[in-house]
Design an enzyme around this catalytic site. Sequence first.
Site, PDB file in Angstrom:
ATOM      1  N   GLU A  49      95.199 100.890 -87.631  1.00 17.42           N
ATOM      2  CA  GLU A  49      95.365 102.068 -88.497  1.00 17.42           C
ATOM      3  C   GLU A  49      96.276 101.785 -89.681  1.00 17.42           C
ATOM      4  OE1 GLU A  49      93.065 104.436 -88.731  1.00 17.42           O
ATOM      5  OE2 GLU A  49      93.399 104.568 -86.580  1.00 17.42           O
ATOM      6  N   ASP A  52      94.003  98.484 -93.506  1.00 18.57           N
ATOM      7  CA  ASP A  52      92.924  97.938 -94.346  1.00 18.57           C
ATOM      8  C   ASP A  52      93.373  97.818 -95.801  1.00 18.57           C
ATOM      9  OD1 ASP A  52      92.916 100.749 -94.562  1.00 18.57           O
ATOM     10  OD2 ASP A  52      90.739 100.886 -94.801  1.00 18.57           O
ATOM     11  N   GLY A 143      89.538 113.010 -89.387  1.00 22.58           N
ATOM     12  CA  GLY A 143      89.864 111.591 -89.238  1.00 22.58           C
ATOM     13  C   GLY A 143      88.677 110.758 -88.802  1.00 22.58           C
ATOM     14  N   ASP A 190      86.225 102.522 -94.026  1.00 19.31           N
ATOM     15  CA  ASP A 190      85.274 103.596 -93.717  1.00 19.31           C
ATOM     16  C   ASP A 190      83.897 103.303 -94.308  1.00 19.31           C
ATOM     17  OD1 ASP A 190      87.618 104.605 -92.777  1.00 19.31           O
ATOM     18  OD2 ASP A 190      87.813 106.203 -94.254  1.00 19.31           O
ATOM     19  N   LYS A 234      93.133 113.902 -96.746  1.00 19.11           N
ATOM     20  CA  LYS A 234      94.063 112.942 -97.344  1.00 19.11           C
ATOM     21  C   LYS A 234      94.059 112.958 -98.865  1.00 19.11           C
ATOM     22  CE  LYS A 234      91.250 108.760 -96.722  1.00 19.11           C
ATOM     23  NZ  LYS A 234      90.533 108.282 -95.563  1.00 19.11           N
TER      24      LYS A 234
END
Length: 458
Positions: A49, A52, A143, A190, A234
Site C-alpha cells: 500500500e 507504487d 478503495g 490501479d 482521494k
Amino acid sequence: MATEGPAVRRVQVAEHPRLLKLKEMFNSKFGSIPKFYVRAPGRVNIIGEHIDYCGYSVLPMAVEQDMLIAVEPVKTHVLQLANTNPLYPDFSTSANNIQIDKTKPLWHNYFLCGFKGIQEHFGLSDLTGMNCLVDGNIPPSSGLSSSSALVCCAGLVTLTVLGMNLSKVELAEICAKSERYIGTEGGGMDQSISFLAEEGTAKLIEFSPLRATDVKLPSGAVFVIANSCVEMNKAATSHFNIRVMECRLAAKLLAKHKSLPWKEVLRLEEVQAKLGISLEEMLLITEDALHPEPYSPEELCKCLGINLQELKTQILSPNTQDVLTFKLYQRAKHVYSEAARVLQFKKICEEAPDNMVQLLGELMNQSHMSCRDMYECSCPELDQLVDICRKFGAQGSRLTGAGWGGCTVSIVPADKLSSFLANVHEAYYQRSNRSLAPEKQSLFATKPGGGALVFLEA
C-alpha cells in the site's frame, strides 16, 4: 510481456442480463442501440500500500465488480455521458475541447481523463463524438478503484471508437498518466491491474518498465473484502497528495545525506537503486538520516539548501504548498518495510510451505500496523473492522486502497468462510451504532478476475 491489446469478445447480449439491461436503458436514453460495450474491473490490493508512486512493486488482483460502458459513436463532435445511477447527472461537452476541473472530482471528469489521455497520446484534434451510458457496480470511494476503472474504461472506449490499437501495457501507462489530470498523483497500480489482470491469478506489478508476473494464491484460503462504509475520495482531499510529497521529500533528503544528485530524485526506490543496496539497509539509512519529529518547510529548506519559493514551486504540488509539517521518517520507514513485505509475500506464495496461510496473514497484519502507525492512512472504523475480521478467523486483515476509509481485505481459511462472513456481518454491520447505508454494506469473498474487455454483439 505480451504486447497484444485487450481482448475483444462477441457475445449474445440477450444472454447477459446486465448487458441487456444496459442496452435497453441506452435505447430509452439515446433512442438508438449501442455499437459495443467496454468493461474494466476494479481491484483489491492484497499487499503493497502507498508504494507504487514510490517506484515499488505491488500485489493486487482484479475483482469481479467493474465499470461497464455502452457506446455509440456519433457524427457530431459532442460527447454525451450518462450514468445508470441517478446520483450521477448527465454531462455533455465538445469532444475537441476537454476541460477537466481539478477542484471538483465529479464522476464525468474521470471519463474525460481517459478520453483526453488517448486523444493526447495520438495527438488528435478532430475527434468524433459518442453517446455513452456508464454502469458501475464497484462501491464508490471504497478503495476498490472505481475511479481508475472508469478512467481505464474511458480510455479503451476512446481507442475502440478511433479504431486504433495499443498494447495493454501502453494503455495502462496512458491511463495512469491521464488520471493525474484530476489532481491525484497516483502511481499506476490501479490502471495496470485493470488491463493486465487474468482470471485465477494475482499479479506482482513492477514499474519502470511496467510488467506483471503471475502470483498463485493459496488454494486453501479465500480473500474477503469488507467495506467500512466510510467514504474516502482521494481526489477530494489533500491527504493522498501530502503523502506523495512526504515520500518525495524523504527521497531527496536521503539522497542528499548519501551525496547523491538529490534534485533529480523523485522516488524512494531511486535512492535504493542508486546506492545498490537492500531494503533492510535502506531502513537503517532512514534511521540514520531522518528524525521522527515532523519537518517544517523552513527546516526542509535548510536541509536542502534552497529557499521557500523553490520548495513550493519546484518540489511541492499545488495543493500541498501550504502544508506546515511533513513526516518524512515515518513515511520512508513504511515504504521500505512494505516493499520488503510484498517481495516476501510473493516468495511465500512460490515456495508454498505448509503454514503458508499463516505466514501470509502475518505479513498482511504487519502491513496494516504500518499503514495505521507509520503512514497514518487508517481510521477508527477500519481498525475496528480489521480487529473483528481477525477475531472471527482471518489469519490476516488490513486496509486496502488509499485508506482513510474504504475496505479491508482479509485472508480466511476456506473452511472457516461461512462462519466468518456471518460473524463479521453481525459484529460490524448489525451491531454497529453507526447508520450504515445498506447498499454500502458489502462483505464478500473474491477470486482473481480478468482484465479489461470489449464486447461486440454477436
